[in-house]
Design a protein around this motif. Structure first.
Motif, PDB file in Angstrom:
ATOM      1  N   ASP A  69      57.754  36.254  16.804  1.00 45.16           N
ATOM      2  CA  ASP A  69      59.017  35.534  16.981  1.00 45.16           C
ATOM      3  C   ASP A  69      59.708  35.208  15.658  1.00 45.16           C
ATOM      4  O   ASP A  69      60.723  34.524  15.643  1.00 45.16           O
ATOM      5  CB  ASP A  69      58.788  34.249  17.780  1.00 45.16           C
ATOM      6  N   TRP A  70      59.148  35.656  14.540  1.00 43.12           N
ATOM      7  CA  TRP A  70      59.697  35.458  13.192  1.00 43.12           C
ATOM      8  C   TRP A  70      59.614  34.022  12.696  1.00 43.12           C
ATOM      9  O   TRP A  70      60.108  33.707  11.607  1.00 43.12           O
ATOM     10  CB  TRP A  70      61.153  35.926  13.102  1.00 43.12           C
ATOM     11  N   LEU A  71      59.006  33.127  13.451  1.00 40.19           N
ATOM     12  CA  LEU A  71      58.896  31.750  13.001  1.00 40.19           C
ATOM     13  C   LEU A  71      57.707  31.603  12.048  1.00 40.19           C
ATOM     14  O   LEU A  71      56.619  32.107  12.332  1.00 40.19           O
ATOM     15  CB  LEU A  71      58.709  30.812  14.198  1.00 40.19           C
ATOM     16  N   PRO A  72      57.903  30.929  10.903  1.00 41.44           N
ATOM     17  CA  PRO A  72      56.788  30.750   9.963  1.00 41.44           C
ATOM     18  C   PRO A  72      55.741  29.793  10.508  1.00 41.44           C
ATOM     19  O   PRO A  72      56.062  28.734  11.057  1.00 41.44           O
ATOM     20  CB  PRO A  72      57.473  30.175   8.717  1.00 41.44           C
ATOM     21  N   ARG A  73      54.489  30.191  10.379  1.00 40.75           N
ATOM     22  CA  ARG A  73      53.375  29.350  10.805  1.00 40.75           C
ATOM     23  C   ARG A  73      52.267  29.463   9.768  1.00 40.75           C
ATOM     24  O   ARG A  73      52.161  30.472   9.069  1.00 40.75           O
ATOM     25  CB  ARG A  73      52.853  29.778  12.173  1.00 40.75           C
ATOM     26  N   ARG A  74      51.435  28.445   9.700  1.00 39.01           N
ATOM     27  CA  ARG A  74      50.286  28.502   8.811  1.00 39.01           C
ATOM     28  C   ARG A  74      49.237  29.431   9.401  1.00 39.01           C
ATOM     29  O   ARG A  74      48.997  29.444  10.612  1.00 39.01           O
ATOM     30  CB  ARG A  74      49.692  27.110   8.597  1.00 39.01           C
ATOM     31  N   LEU A  75      48.599  30.221   8.543  1.00 40.76           N
ATOM     32  CA  LEU A  75      47.549  31.120   9.005  1.00 40.76           C
ATOM     33  C   LEU A  75      46.412  30.340   9.660  1.00 40.76           C
ATOM     34  O   LEU A  75      45.747  30.844  10.579  1.00 40.76           O
ATOM     35  CB  LEU A  75      47.025  31.949   7.825  1.00 40.76           C
ATOM     36  N   SER A  76      46.194  29.107   9.214  1.00 34.68           N
ATOM     37  CA  SER A  76      45.117  28.287   9.779  1.00 34.68           C
ATOM     38  C   SER A  76      45.295  28.062  11.282  1.00 34.68           C
ATOM     39  O   SER A  76      44.325  27.795  11.992  1.00 34.68           O
ATOM     40  CB  SER A  76      45.039  26.940   9.060  1.00 34.68           C
ATOM     41  N   ARG A  77      46.514  28.189  11.777  1.00 34.42           N
ATOM     42  CA  ARG A  77      46.748  28.100  13.224  1.00 34.42           C
ATOM     43  C   ARG A  77      45.988  29.198  13.959  1.00 34.42           C
ATOM     44  O   ARG A  77      45.610  29.036  15.127  1.00 34.42           O
ATOM     45  CB  ARG A  77      48.246  28.223  13.499  1.00 34.42           C
ATOM     46  N   TYR A  78      45.739  30.307  13.268  1.00 35.05           N
ATOM     47  CA  TYR A  78      45.088  31.461  13.887  1.00 35.05           C
ATOM     48  C   TYR A  78      43.627  31.616  13.453  1.00 35.05           C
ATOM     49  O   TYR A  78      42.967  32.579  13.852  1.00 35.05           O
ATOM     50  CB  TYR A  78      45.842  32.740  13.522  1.00 35.05           C
ATOM     51  N   THR A  79      43.127  30.696  12.641  1.00 32.52           N
ATOM     52  CA  THR A  79      41.751  30.820  12.159  1.00 32.52           C
ATOM     53  C   THR A  79      40.913  29.582  12.457  1.00 32.52           C
ATOM     54  O   THR A  79      39.780  29.475  11.975  1.00 32.52           O
ATOM     55  CB  THR A  79      41.710  31.079  10.640  1.00 32.52           C
ATOM     56  N   ARG A  80      41.441  28.675  13.245  1.00 33.99           N
ATOM     57  CA  ARG A  80      40.698  27.473  13.624  1.00 33.99           C
ATOM     58  C   ARG A  80      40.778  27.294  15.137  1.00 33.99           C
ATOM     59  O   ARG A  80      41.721  27.743  15.777  1.00 33.99           O
ATOM     60  CB  ARG A  80      41.241  26.230  12.921  1.00 33.99           C
ATOM     61  N   GLY A  81      39.778  26.618  15.702  1.00 34.32           N
ATOM     62  CA  GLY A  81      39.799  26.317  17.129  1.00 34.32           C
ATOM     63  C   GLY A  81      39.245  27.406  18.022  1.00 34.32           C
ATOM     64  O   GLY A  81      39.196  27.240  19.243  1.00 34.32           O
ATOM     65  N   ALA A  82      38.845  28.530  17.442  1.00 39.77           N
ATOM     66  CA  ALA A  82      38.243  29.621  18.205  1.00 39.77           C
ATOM     67  C   ALA A  82      37.398  30.449  17.244  1.00 39.77           C
ATOM     68  O   ALA A  82      37.570  30.365  16.018  1.00 39.77           O
ATOM     69  CB  ALA A  82      39.308  30.495  18.861  1.00 39.77           C
ATOM     70  N   LEU A  83      36.482  31.227  17.784  1.00 41.33           N
ATOM     71  CA  LEU A  83      35.761  32.196  16.967  1.00 41.33           C
ATOM     72  C   LEU A  83      36.721  33.346  16.688  1.00 41.33           C
ATOM     73  O   LEU A  83      37.270  33.941  17.618  1.00 41.33           O
ATOM     74  CB  LEU A  83      34.521  32.698  17.708  1.00 41.33           C
ATOM     75  N   THR A  84      36.941  33.622  15.418  1.00 40.73           N
ATOM     76  CA  THR A  84      38.011  34.540  15.028  1.00 40.73           C
ATOM     77  C   THR A  84      37.475  35.716  14.230  1.00 40.73           C
ATOM     78  O   THR A  84      36.644  35.539  13.338  1.00 40.73           O
ATOM     79  CB  THR A  84      39.066  33.790  14.190  1.00 40.73           C
ATOM     80  N   LEU A  85      37.981  36.894  14.558  1.00 40.01           N
ATOM     81  CA  LEU A  85      37.754  38.089  13.748  1.00 40.01           C
ATOM     82  C   LEU A  85      39.087  38.492  13.148  1.00 40.01           C
ATOM     83  O   LEU A  85      40.065  38.725  13.875  1.00 40.01           O
ATOM     84  CB  LEU A  85      37.185  39.224  14.592  1.00 40.01           C
ATOM     85  N   LEU A  86      39.144  38.538  11.826  1.00 39.89           N
ATOM     86  CA  LEU A  86      40.396  38.823  11.120  1.00 39.89           C
ATOM     87  C   LEU A  86      40.228  40.061  10.257  1.00 39.89           C
ATOM     88  O   LEU A  86      39.238  40.190   9.526  1.00 39.89           O
ATOM     89  CB  LEU A  86      40.811  37.625  10.273  1.00 39.89           C
ATOM     90  N   SER A  87      41.210  40.950  10.318  1.00 42.98           N
ATOM     91  CA  SER A  87      41.220  42.110   9.425  1.00 42.98           C
ATOM     92  C   SER A  87      42.613  42.286   8.842  1.00 42.98           C
ATOM     93  O   SER A  87      43.619  41.908   9.463  1.00 42.98           O
ATOM     94  CB  SER A  87      40.797  43.386  10.162  1.00 42.98           C
ATOM     95  N   PHE A  88      42.667  42.841   7.642  1.00 38.30           N
ATOM     96  CA  PHE A  88      43.933  43.214   7.012  1.00 38.30           C
ATOM     97  C   PHE A  88      44.178  44.692   7.295  1.00 38.30           C
ATOM     98  O   PHE A  88      43.269  45.526   7.152  1.00 38.30           O
ATOM     99  CB  PHE A  88      43.880  42.957   5.509  1.00 38.30           C
ATOM    100  N   VAL A  89      45.407  45.016   7.687  1.00 37.30           N
ATOM    101  CA  VAL A  89      45.741  46.385   8.081  1.00 37.30           C
ATOM    102  C   VAL A  89      47.135  46.721   7.572  1.00 37.30           C
ATOM    103  O   VAL A  89      47.864  45.851   7.101  1.00 37.30           O
ATOM    104  CB  VAL A  89      45.722  46.543   9.620  1.00 37.30           C
TER     105      VAL A  89
END
Length: 236
Positions: A69-89
């Motif tokens: 949606d183009w809205l700026p958000r902190r990456l921590s919104r996507y790395t906390r509160g759940a078990l997360t797998l993150l990759s750079f692509v």
């Protein structure tokens, strides 16, 4: 690997690296979600969930990112509160043991997680672009396709405003990337990087870092289960 409980993986790493060095890794064409990626073969049994520990390595880096949606958000919104797998692509990567391998591994894991009673509703996937100039939020949503819209196992396809916003995140995760030069020393559109996938716990701590040699769904699934069991024990 770092932990004694995983010594059995060392043999698999050596075998995978030897195969790659010998040029024996099969080539593959890549289309996201088409299952055409060649995976380094490993012949070993992953340790059972809960029989080993995954000590925290570092806190997951934070920074400003953009979702579809183009809205700026902190990456921590996507790395906390759940078990997360993150990759750079990056969306135009065609190296079969690079971004395409990470994508297909996530597709495989996603299908397993959605039917796993211990993990269902507790796992998130994140793909963050190396190339914000090309990979706009719209481009990342196109790259994600239906996976970007399915909420069963949330999969965020993120980018940043610019390299200036991306670099602190890369530095924080220890993820190097370089622009490949042509024969005349001019930059090309190819990015050189070591494939890494970061396993992050619910409190935003990196608990494992997978290279291509360990990007095996069975291993990663057991690591997710181990963290889920740890979290459940902590709540008791």
């Amino acid at each position: 690997m770092r932990h004694g409980a995983r010594r059995g993986r060392a043999v698999a790493v050596a075998a995978a690296l030897l195969a790659l060095a010998a040029g024996s890794a099969p080539a593959a064409q890549y289309e996201p979600g088409k299952g055409l990626v060649a995976r380094p073969q490993q012949d070993f049994v992953a340790p059972a969930p809960g029989t080993y520990r995954l000590p925290p390595i570092q806190h997951a880096a934070d920074g400003w990112v953009l979702d579809g949606d183009w809205l700026p958000r902190r990456l921590s919104r996507y790395t906390r509160g759940a078990l997360t797998l993150l990759s750079f692509v990056y969306t135009y990567c065609t190296d079969p043991i690079g971004c395409p391998l990470a994508f297909e591994t996530f597709v495989d894991l996603r299908e397993r997680v959605r039917t796993d009673p211990l993990l269902k509703g507790r796992v998130r996937l994140v793909s963050l672009s190396f190339d914000p100039t090309h990979d706009t939020p719209a481009q990342m949503q196109l790259y994600g396709g239906t996976y970007a819209r399915d909420r069963d196992v949330p999969w965020a396809f993120l980018t940043t405003y610019s390299v200036r916003f991306l670099k602190p995140i890369l530095d924080g995760f220890g993820q190097d990337v370089e622009v490949e030069l042509d024969a005349d020393g001019q930059p090309t559109r190819t990015l050189t990087h070591l494939l890494k996938v970061f396993l992050i716990d619910e409190r935003g701590r990196v608990r494992e870092i997978y290279s291509a040699a360990f990007l095996q769904p069975e291993v990663m699934l057991n690591d997710l289960r181990t963290l889920a069991l740890e979290s459940a024990a902590r709540r008791r």
